[in-house]
Design a protein around this motif. Sequence first.
Motif, short mmCIF file in Angstrom:
data_model
loop_
_atom_site.label_atom_id
_atom_site.label_comp_id
_atom_site.label_asym_id
_atom_site.label_seq_id
_atom_site.Cartn_x
_atom_site.Cartn_y
_atom_site.Cartn_z
N GLN A 186 42.09 34.79 52.21
CA GLN A 186 43.37 34.39 53.00
C GLN A 186 44.38 35.09 52.37
N PRO A 187 45.61 35.03 53.07
CA PRO A 187 46.61 35.86 52.60
C PRO A 187 47.49 35.87 51.29
N LEU A 188 47.41 34.67 50.67
CA LEU A 188 48.13 34.49 49.31
C LEU A 188 47.56 34.53 48.20
N ILE A 189 46.50 35.32 48.20
CA ILE A 189 45.78 35.69 46.65
C ILE A 189 46.33 36.61 46.19
N SER A 190 46.73 36.50 44.78
CA SER A 190 47.60 37.53 44.19
C SER A 190 46.45 38.61 43.76
N ASN A 191 47.08 39.76 43.41
CA ASN A 191 46.27 40.67 42.86
C ASN A 191 45.32 40.30 41.67
N ARG A 192 46.11 39.65 40.65
CA ARG A 192 45.39 39.28 39.33
C ARG A 192 44.25 38.30 39.65
N GLU A 193 44.40 37.24 40.85
CA GLU A 193 43.45 36.33 40.93
C GLU A 193 42.41 36.87 41.55
N LEU A 194 42.82 37.86 42.65
CA LEU A 194 41.59 38.53 43.16
C LEU A 194 40.74 39.19 42.60
N ALA A 195 41.33 39.95 41.44
CA ALA A 195 40.46 40.68 40.51
C ALA A 195 39.90 39.71 39.64
N ARG A 196 40.22 38.48 39.31
CA ARG A 196 39.31 37.85 38.59
C ARG A 196 38.47 37.10 39.49
N ARG A 197 38.45 36.55 40.67
CA ARG A 197 37.56 35.83 41.62
C ARG A 197 36.35 37.07 41.68
N LEU A 198 36.60 38.17 41.94
CA LEU A 198 35.84 39.22 42.34
C LEU A 198 34.78 39.36 40.79
N GLY A 199 35.71 39.63 39.87
CA GLY A 199 35.05 39.91 38.56
C GLY A 199 33.75 38.92 38.42
N GLU A 200 34.04 37.78 38.69
CA GLU A 200 32.96 36.85 38.40
C GLU A 200 31.75 37.07 38.88
N HIS A 201 31.85 37.99 40.17
CA HIS A 201 30.51 38.33 40.99
C HIS A 201 30.28 39.65 40.66
N GLY A 202 30.94 40.38 39.45
CA GLY A 202 30.43 41.79 39.20
C GLY A 202 31.15 42.66 40.30
N LEU A 203 32.36 42.24 40.86
CA LEU A 203 32.62 43.27 41.95
C LEU A 203 34.08 43.61 41.72
N ALA A 204 34.79 44.59 42.35
CA ALA A 204 36.06 44.83 42.25
C ALA A 204 36.75 45.41 43.51
N PHE A 205 38.04 45.50 43.82
CA PHE A 205 38.74 45.79 44.89
C PHE A 205 39.68 46.55 44.73
N PRO A 206 40.20 47.48 45.19
CA PRO A 206 41.18 48.45 44.85
C PRO A 206 42.65 47.55 44.79
N ILE A 207 42.94 46.75 43.90
CA ILE A 207 44.03 45.92 43.93
C ILE A 207 45.44 46.79 43.34
N GLY A 208 46.31 46.04 43.87
CA GLY A 208 47.71 46.80 43.48
C GLY A 208 47.94 46.46 41.90
N HIS A 209 48.91 47.25 41.49
CA HIS A 209 49.43 47.31 40.15
C HIS A 209 50.20 46.14 39.59
N CYS A 210 51.19 45.44 40.41
CA CYS A 210 51.84 44.34 40.05
C CYS A 210 50.82 43.28 40.29
N PRO A 211 50.78 42.49 39.20
CA PRO A 211 49.77 41.29 39.34
C PRO A 211 50.11 40.15 40.07
N THR A 212 51.38 39.85 40.44
CA THR A 212 51.79 39.02 41.21
C THR A 212 52.20 39.17 42.88
N VAL A 213 51.79 40.30 43.30
CA VAL A 213 51.78 40.70 44.57
C VAL A 213 50.66 40.05 45.46
N LYS A 214 50.89 39.38 46.58
CA LYS A 214 49.86 38.82 47.28
C LYS A 214 49.23 39.83 48.35
#
Length: 477
Positions: free
Chosen positions: A117-145
């Motif tokens: 959904q739209p309101l997951i932050s860069n930091r949170e998306l990286a954390r959720r994916l990392g738990e599954h051994g995955l990554a995504f090209p997230i943005g540099h600023c951690p609070t950007v949604k």
Amino acid sequence: MTQISKKGAIMNWDSLRKQIHGTIAIPSEPDFTTIRESMVWNNIKPDRSPDVIVTVKNDEDIIKAIKFAQENGLKVVVHGGGHTWCGLAVRQGGMTIDLSELNESKIDPVSQKAVIQPLISNRELARRLGEHGLAFPIGHCPTVKASGYLLNGGMSWNMGQWGPACLSVEAVEFVTAQGEKIIASDKEHPELFWAARGCGPGMFAVATKFHLKCYPLPKSIMSSTYFYSLDNLREVVEKVVSLGWTMPDFVELSIFLIKAPPELAEQCKKHNGKLCMITAVAFANTHEEGIAALKILEKNDVRCLSKVLNEPSNFEKLSDASGATWPEHHRNLCENQCSKANPTEILMALRDKFIEAPSAKSVIVFCQSTGQQNLLRPQTNMALSMDGQSYGGIWSIWEKSKEDAANYKWHNECTSILKKFTSEHYIGETDIVQDRSRVQQSYSSEKWKKLEQIRKQYDPNGLFFGFFGGIPREKDL
């Protein structure tokens, strides 16, 4: 509670409240100003106010809000993360649809896909994916949604290898201007999908879910950092840029003009405590591969003031470092672009003006090409229209309103210097309120024409504000 609409009808806000699971706020209510200002990350708050803010709980709330707006002649804008520098989620009049409660995700580690959904932050998306051994090209600023970041195009970590974030968006679910739920992809509504990857604040539908292609989490993320005197800026930039072309594309290479760390402040007194910082982050498959990639920078024989080599990292640490460089709860201006010009000439043109910066928190940074190709390359399958060997710009960051005049003046002077080096602006980080010409300058002429054609197809009656609607020009105020 009622209000007269632009069509002359009476808007019944209580009726809207009863239709949705979410909440609405109107200007006559005591908490409205607090809600409106919380929707803008920048501490420079726009002097604009919508007629109503609708905070939705689900897609059905969005549909009902859209239909209410249609019936009552209200223009619509969407609030995703509110991280645009010029507060584009807040317009003059109309309806703001607030997505701030939509932050769920589904991750499939087998297919390496995610639906968010739209309101997951860069930091949170990286954390959720990392738990599954995955990554995504997230943005540099951690609070950007995710919403604004992906719709703008997404200038990402590891962009040289993974590309801008929107390149890894495989589909987007929307509620259209007609209040219909659709999914846009290469196969369904391909024109809308094309627009969604780069249209940013001009988007003319409400994005409710993003379908993402993910990547295996790099097994060895590490960084090297070098600090240099601004006396040596020309030599440093020339050598770093040249070495960048010989590094693998999984290295992110950046050149900063920034405040010196405390331990180097004394050595940088002649430049008002400013220096040049070079950072290289390797997103490698093995420790040895990362070490070899970063070692290339050691060929730069210009004397550095200090360096930290091969420091182990991860997305959490990268987010912390970026968050410290671009802190929350500050006043901000940004001028951002990609360029085909010589990076040495860009940074040398800005150097002396940077030394004069009224705020020590302001920063200039340009990310450089690594590997054998330009960092940003033209893509025909998306609206994003960036083409250059370097990407970055000027971030003016300060704390107090009494410092506005000095910082605006400095920022505008830097912007004037940068102008001649600009290929395209990045629509996600340029102030289209102060200079509306920057919108069209963010797209090639062909893509701009196509974008406007698709807008007319999907929003023929102009329900959505678009880039400029609801933003009065200064002369109109």
